[in-house]
Design an enzyme around this catalytic site. Structure first.
Site, short mmCIF file in Angstrom:
data_model
loop_
_atom_site.label_atom_id
_atom_site.label_comp_id
_atom_site.label_asym_id
_atom_site.label_seq_id
_atom_site.Cartn_x
_atom_site.Cartn_y
_atom_site.Cartn_z
CG ASP A 45 -2.10 1.33 1.16
OD1 ASP A 45 -1.93 1.70 0.38
OD2 ASP A 45 -2.97 1.04 2.18
N GLY A 72 -5.73 -2.49 -0.31
CA GLY A 72 -4.76 -1.41 -0.03
C GLY A 72 -3.78 -1.42 -1.03
CG ASP A 74 -1.20 1.75 -3.84
OD1 ASP A 74 -0.18 1.40 -3.67
OD2 ASP A 74 -1.98 2.59 -2.77
CG ASP A 100 -12.97 2.18 -13.74
OD1 ASP A 100 -12.80 1.88 -12.67
OD2 ASP A 100 -14.00 2.96 -14.18
CG ASN A 101 -11.72 -4.51 -12.31
OD1 ASN A 101 -12.25 -5.54 -12.12
ND2 ASN A 101 -10.81 -4.19 -13.27
CG HIS A 164 -14.43 -11.67 -19.02
ND1 HIS A 164 -13.66 -12.64 -19.19
CD2 HIS A 164 -14.04 -10.91 -17.89
CE1 HIS A 164 -12.74 -12.53 -18.06
NE2 HIS A 164 -13.08 -11.49 -17.29
NE ARG A 247 -2.64 -14.34 -17.27
CZ ARG A 247 -3.75 -14.46 -16.85
NH1 ARG A 247 -4.77 -13.65 -16.86
NH2 ARG A 247 -4.00 -15.66 -16.22
CG ASP A 249 -7.98 -13.40 -18.15
OD1 ASP A 249 -7.68 -14.07 -17.16
OD2 ASP A 249 -9.42 -13.27 -18.02
CE LYS A 252 -9.27 -24.82 -23.17
NZ LYS A 252 -8.83 -25.50 -22.04
CD GLU A 277 -6.12 -18.13 -17.47
OE1 GLU A 277 -6.47 -18.62 -16.39
OE2 GLU A 277 -6.85 -17.12 -17.82
CG ASP A 349 -6.43 -18.11 -11.26
OD1 ASP A 349 -6.93 -17.54 -10.94
OD2 ASP A 349 -6.06 -17.98 -12.76
C1 NOJ Z 1 -8.18 -16.41 -15.31
C2 NOJ Z 1 -7.64 -15.46 -14.25
O1 NOJ Z 1 -6.21 -15.89 -14.09
C3 NOJ Z 1 -8.43 -15.57 -13.28
O2 NOJ Z 1 -7.90 -15.02 -12.13
C4 NOJ Z 1 -9.79 -14.95 -13.67
O3 NOJ Z 1 -10.55 -14.94 -12.68
C5 NOJ Z 1 -10.23 -15.53 -14.90
N1 NOJ Z 1 -9.20 -15.68 -15.81
C6 NOJ Z 1 -11.33 -14.70 -15.32
O4 NOJ Z 1 -10.78 -13.39 -15.77
#
Ligand code: NOJ
Ligand code: NOJ
Length: 712
Positions: A45, A72, A74, A100-101, A164, A247, A249, A252, A277, A349
């Site tokens: 933080d 916290g 950043d 921005d999420n 997404h 990277r 996400d 697939k 990934e 994950d």
């Molecule tokens: C794979 C990511 O590594 C994971 O953490 C995430 O929740 C999902 N994709 C969805 O974005």
């Protein structure tokens, strides 16, 4: 006049070479890097001003007891720890999605609040999340982080999730914004920005994987021209802010063919390194073949999940080393760019390694393996501090604790730092072949070799037994070698005697329990040697980075086939040149140094033009049995140059409305292409549709659609 023009060219070449000294190291040359994966919220933080911003208040837990709220960490926090990272030997940081999420809390099954602290629920891909930057969602803290990283010789990789936006059935219902202006949402999707097919249930179905939703996340329709343009502009914005790689996400789950154009759009704008990934357990996965076809052709490398499973089985559990050795050799046969695979022990994950096996020796051995074996190593934050929390098996979210401290004295910290130096200095580690020299269940001795440079690594993972090693030979030259790690993991010295054919006998020795030894030799001057090219495909004008050794300090030339390319910059280990204007196809690229010595060659695909995603549909195709598929093939390298093989043609296509088949494929902008559909049967036999070739002129921008009937 001619003399003047020539003089001008020389001056401009000199200027551009000079300029390169001040520009960033090249993202396209990533094999020598050590990547460090950071979940920004859980690292440090650095600013309390952004902990509980007004537009998304209540998502922060100062007590750090709700693991699914912001804690916290950043971008300023990462920036403040830059010298810690540099000392660790990290040369690239992969940060969790900084965009921005989701602003709202979505309660979990028990009614506890949850937030998108991990970053995988974007609402605006063009702004920085207020918990990570500042409360106005500006780029200031992001820019400061990039500057600090580059000053420390560290590249920045952004996790980008084009599959997404936010959850489709709660919170903000997928609402997507373009730098603050509302574009659309999932529930009132009048523009067709999203797929509305429910959740993926069959994880081996290619259509579901790409066109259904991943765990209720609003699934973007990348074939929509607005979505396509938006995602490409957003990723370019990150390039403008100095990012060196991405990277990607869930590669697939986004539309595979579209991703080729996404990668091409990034490389057309500027140099970068991309890895995705593609989750799979092992090389027996039904879609393993699709994974390497994708990695070989899309311009996007992948995270090496099959090797990850083997590393955890062998070092975490007690499986024998043949499991690792088997994955390495199988992948070597399948992946064209295997040295670009990103290798790892654990990530956000899965349970951390020490949760699986709370044994620091094994962690050190797994780290040493990952840092010296084939592929680009990626270390999950906190590994060097032995971080783990074993609650409920230690999976998500318990694999994401707060960084416990920043001490620099742990064995793991020293180990990563030393092996990062080796990877940078000895080209056998980033570029070399990987071969097994001695193996049993507990011992793995493997050799990396790049021309005359060699690294030999011996691991004994047994906690109590030593082994006598006899019959070992190596490509190391005759001599005595001390352990490169100076005994940090109990390593020893060896003596290499004279043999033949690259097999020099090593004097018998005993390998003690739980030790790692690293012996290495770095070749001196030699002809030019290419170890890497990036990107691996591009149209005329795309910049290409060639890395290796012995290029010399004064510029020579680079040839694509017989054609000489324009040189943009030249150092003894790295050349940037420009893809020449050539007929599309696969070329061998070579480097000639200023004294006329020619290197080995490396493959590069010259594309016809920049890529545009086009959706091809063929109605009422010839009947198929289980295991038979319809593919697309056609007149340019992007369409496989009339190939009829599984790997050469484009596909397999998807039959959600059988016997109609469709596929999104990236094809050259503005070109008139010829194509046909073929059936490749399960036994490999090929059936062509009849008639003349179909013809289509690809749009110069946006996306395209072609619908034709199968010709009988
Ligand atoms: C794979 C990511 O590594 C994971 O953490 C995430 O929740 C999902 N994709 C969805 O974005
Ligand atoms: C050979 C196929 O038999 C034919 O149908 C196709 O049109 C051509 N390749 C492409 O020119």
């Amino acid at each position: 006049m001619r003399k003047l023009a020539k003089c001008f060219t020389v001056v401009s070449i000199l200027l551009s070479i000079h300029f390169s000294l001040f520009s960033n190291a090249h993202g396209a040359d990533f094999k020598r890097e050590v990547i460090y994966q950071i979940m920004t919220d859980r690292f440090f933080d650095g600013s309390t001003a952004n902990n509980n911003p007004a537009q998304s208040s209540g998502l922060y837990d100062a007590t750090k007891s709700n693991w699914r709220l912001y804690w916290g960490g950043d971008l300023a926090g990462i920036q403040q720890k830059m010298s810690y990272l540099a000392g660790l030997g990290v040369t690239a940081i992969w940060i969790s999605p900084p965009v921005d999420n989701l602003n709202t809390n979505i309660p979990d099954g028990q009614g506890n609040p949850t937030a998108s602290y991990h970053g995988y629920q974007a609402r605006d891909f063009k702004r920085i999340e207020e918990h990570f930057g500042d409360v106005n969602n500006t780029w200031t803290d992001f820019d400061n982080l990039v500057t600090a990283a580059h000053q420390n010789g560290i590249k920045v990789i952004v996790d980008f999730a084009p599959n997404h936006s936010t959850q489709d059935n709660a919170g903000e219902y997928g609402a997507l914004y373009d730098n603050g202006s509302f574009l659309g949402n999932y529930t009132n999707d009048t523009n067709g920005y999203f797929h509305h097919n429910g959740n993926i249930s069959d994880w081996n179905d290619r259509y579901q994987l790409q066109y259904y939703a991943l765990f209720d996340l609003a699934d973007l329709n990348q074939e929509n021209a607005t979505v396509d343009g938006y995602l490409k502009a957003a990723v370019q914005l990150f390039q403008q802010h100095g990012v060196d790689g991405f990277r990607i996400d869930a590669v697939k789950h986004a539309t595979w063919g579209w991703e080729y154009s996404f990668a091409n759009s990034i490389y057309t704008y500027g140099d970068s390194f991309l890895f995705g990934e593609w989750y799979q357990g092992n090389t027996s996965d039904p879609l393993y073949h699709d994974s390497y076809k994708f990695a070989n052709k899309s311009g996007i490398s992948v995270l090496d999940f099959p090797l990850n499973t083997a590393i955890r089985d062998v070092f975490g559990s007690n499986n024998g080393f043949s499991e690792i050795d088997g994955v390495i050799s199988q992948e070597a046969g399948n992946f064209t760019w295997k040295e670009d695979l990103v290798t790892f022990i654990d990530n956000h994950d899965m349970a951390r390694f020490l949760t699986v096996n709370n044994n620091n020796n094994r962690l050190h051995e797994a780290l040493a393996f990952t840092l010296t074996s084939r592929g680009i190593p990626c270390i999950y934050y906190g590994t060097e501090q032995y971080l783990h929390n074993d609650t409920n098996g230690g999976g998500d979210p318990y694999n994401r604790p707060m960084m416990p401290g920043f001490g620099t004295t742990t064995t793991a910290y020293q180990l990563i730092s030393q092996l990062s130096t080796l990877r940078h200095n000895n080209p056998a580690v980033p570029y070399g072949s990987m071969g097994q020299r001695w193996i049993n269940n507990d011992v793995y001795i493997f050799e990396r070799k790049f021309f005359g440079s060699v690294a030999l690594v011996a691991i004994n993972k047994n906690d109590t037994s030593s082994y006598s090693i006899s019959g070992l030979s190596t490509a190391l030259p005759v001599g005595t070698y001390n352990d490169y790690l100076s005994g940090l993991l109990g390593g020893l010295s060896i003596t290499v005697t004279s043999g033949s054919g690259g097999n020099n006998p090593v004097t018998n020795f005993t390998l003690p329990a739980h030790t790692v030894s690293v012996w290495q030799f770095t070749e001196g001057s030699a002809p030019p040697e290419i170890g890497s090219i990036g990107p691996t495909s591009g149209q005329s004008g795309v910049k290409v980075t060639i890395a290796g050794r012995n290029f010399g300090s004064s510029a020579g030339s680079v040839k694509f086939g017989a054609t000489t390319a324009t040189i943009n910059s030249w150092t003894p280990t790295q050349i940037v040149c420009t893809t020449p204007s050539l007929t599309n196809g696969i070329y061998n690229v070579t480097v000639t140094n200023s004294s006329g010595q020619v290197s080995n060659s490396i493959q590069y695909t010259v594309l016809t033009a920049k890529l545009i995603p086009v959706t091809f549909t063929v109605y009422n195709a010839t009947p198929t049995q289980i295991g038979d598929y319809i593919f697309l093939t056609g007149s340019t390298v992007e369409l496989g140059n009339w190939s009829t093989t599984w790997d050469g043609a484009v596909g397999p296509m998807l039959p959600p409305n059988y016997p109609n088949w469709f596929l999104n494929a990236s094809v050259p902008a503005g070109q008139t292409i010829q194509f046909k559909f073929i059936k490749i049967a399960a036994n490999g036999s090929v059936t062509w549709e009849a008639g003349n070739n179909h013809q289509y002129t690809v749009p110069t921008s946006g996306t395209g659609y072609v619908n034709v009937n199968w010709q009988y």
